[in-house]
Write an enzyme that holds these catalytic residues in place. Sequence first.
Site, PDB file in Angstrom:
ATOM      1  N   TYR A 240      97.235  30.971  15.030  1.00  0.00           N
ATOM      2  CA  TYR A 240      97.499  30.890  13.595  1.00  0.00           C
ATOM      3  C   TYR A 240      96.303  30.191  12.965  1.00  0.00           C
ATOM      4  CZ  TYR A 240     102.323  32.425  14.137  1.00  0.00           C
ATOM      5  OH  TYR A 240     103.453  33.176  14.401  1.00  0.00           O
ATOM      6  N   HIS A 273     100.080  39.339  11.169  1.00  0.00           N
ATOM      7  CA  HIS A 273     100.620  39.131   9.830  1.00  0.00           C
ATOM      8  C   HIS A 273      99.860  38.025   9.123  1.00  0.00           C
ATOM      9  CE1 HIS A 273     103.282  36.112  11.947  1.00  0.00           C
ATOM     10  NE2 HIS A 273     103.010  35.415  10.852  1.00  0.00           N
ATOM     11  N   HIS A 422     113.855  34.482   6.869  1.00  0.00           N
ATOM     12  CA  HIS A 422     113.138  33.552   7.756  1.00  0.00           C
ATOM     13  C   HIS A 422     114.103  32.792   8.663  1.00  0.00           C
ATOM     14  CE1 HIS A 422     109.901  30.907   9.078  1.00  0.00           C
ATOM     15  NE2 HIS A 422     110.709  29.884   8.871  1.00  0.00           N
TER      16      HIS A 422
END
Length: 621
Positions: A240, A273, A422
């Site tokens: 990330y 993503h 989420h």
Amino acid sequence: MRICNKNLRLQDVTIMYFTALAALMVILVASYQAPSNAIEVSGLKSNPSSAPPRLPMPFRVPLDPHGDLQLAWNISYADQEVYMELRVADLQHGVVLGMSDRGELTNADLVVLWDSGANSYFGDAWSDNEGHVSLDSQQDYELLEAKHKSDGFHLLFKRPFSTCDPRDYLIEEGTVHIIYGFLDKPLASLDQLNLSRIHTGVQRVLMLRPDTPSPALPPDVQTLDVVAPNVVIPNQETTYWCFIQALPENMPKNHIVMYESVITPGNEAIVHHMEVFECSPDVRDVPEYSGSCDDKMKPGKLNFCRHVLAAWAMGAEAFYYPPDAGMPMGGPGSSRFLRLEVHYHNPLLISGRRDSSGIRLHHSPSLRRYDAGIMELGLVYTPIMAIPPKQHTFYLSGYCTSKCTQTALPPGGIHVFASQLHTHLAGRGVRTVLVRGGKELEVIQEDQHFSTHYQTIRVLKKMANILPGDVLITKCTYNTEDRSTPTVGGFGIMEEMCVNYIHYYPRTKLELCKSHVEPEYLQKYFSFINRFHGNDRCVCGEVGVTEQYSQLQWDAFAGEVLDSLYNTAPFSMHCNQSSARLFPGEWDMQPVPLVTSILEKPSYPCEGGAHPTSRPLTPGA
């Protein structure tokens, strides 16, 4: 009775020998003939007059990390069918494409292209609970075209949403887990195939998309690229990456009217993503940063950049705001700083690959009628809510009450046009339903195949109107079969969340409408379960809630009582303004909303008539 007859002539023996040999040859040939339900690809001869029309394939996604396998598709809501085109860059001995509940190789609905060494076949198949593959007696994938092209081998086929075959996957709203595999040798029979013995992978997509046309962009639209600054993708499977980007000084208020992904060519199969967050306007200066989001040495101010402006996941299309609304960016009361977060999925551990992917914001200084807003529904991030260990299915619900919507929403209500669901790793499904007058009126958003690895903003098929006095219930489904300790709510990836970020207009001061069970009633639960298990000394109140959960003796009874508590006990309501302060009013000890009528799950009618019959094809047509 004698087996042999001494009077038997040589001619008779010869006839019997060749008869037996012929019978054996028939058996051997029959065993290598095409399965009765499969289509012989190597025999298909395309007739130009009957060739299928060239269909647009607006949705596409690379399936494997190399990008050698690509799936494109289109949807016919009128016929309740999905058209799919599979491109294989370098076809060897066959390919497998399928769908399963969560990407498992077992109990999967499959379509297989394979060669026997002499011929190639196409057929609808399924895998059992050990991964063994069998041809389906009901063939629901209809092959329309098989052709070699300059960029690889293309298969065009279609399938109904629902086939009424218990072995087939029901294609419905929400995430679809696509599995794929490559065959590296011929198969004399499809029964020889076991998915656990070939190279396979999984990809996630939103297969069913709204069939609404995209609105036109204003003539004065401008673009702002929020992209990674030519970073070197780490040679590890999951990264990330965070990057802080500042808006121009004194930028006036604009409306974001559309955004889309910008992917560095060659990295389409690695960029999984991305999200763009606006930092809190209360934080004046956010330092420059480009590095791992998980780096413990990253600036602490990055944690104040949580307001979602844009979200994209692999396979997603450009996101358009409704013609009457736009997401505000710039101007008084907003932050100059944006945080880009990119998830790189690099299972091949490729080294030295550079990337400048991100999101392109299309914005206009000509403001639309309404500001769009984002509101959080579901559960408060707190360890007060927890999931017991070893649960196949456990539900948690968060409430946005009629009292909160009555207090905070304008008389005409709000219009919800998109949402982002989420949870963390234990999440399996999310559903938000609108309740009016005690009756479930409509489902705002639902995904019962939800994956935390695939989270993107989803446009609603139909805009939902939320009025003052309405109730919104967000229910999450969890699985903790692989966990030996309870899972509490919180920010950590091994903790849990239950959230729906709804995108709506006109923007209001209501930013968070969530709940959690009253702590007082939870303490009564701890005391009761401890006494039930013979532990008279309760540590209730002496240690934190997380520790109290972990000290419980978990069995089926403890889990059932906790479930009952969550569904009946009073709860604390967080009806928060954008300033993080509660709206005026009493928000503790709220009763669980009464629902007297629930919506029935939509049913899919079974097809009438016979299924398409097998027909032969020719390679390279």
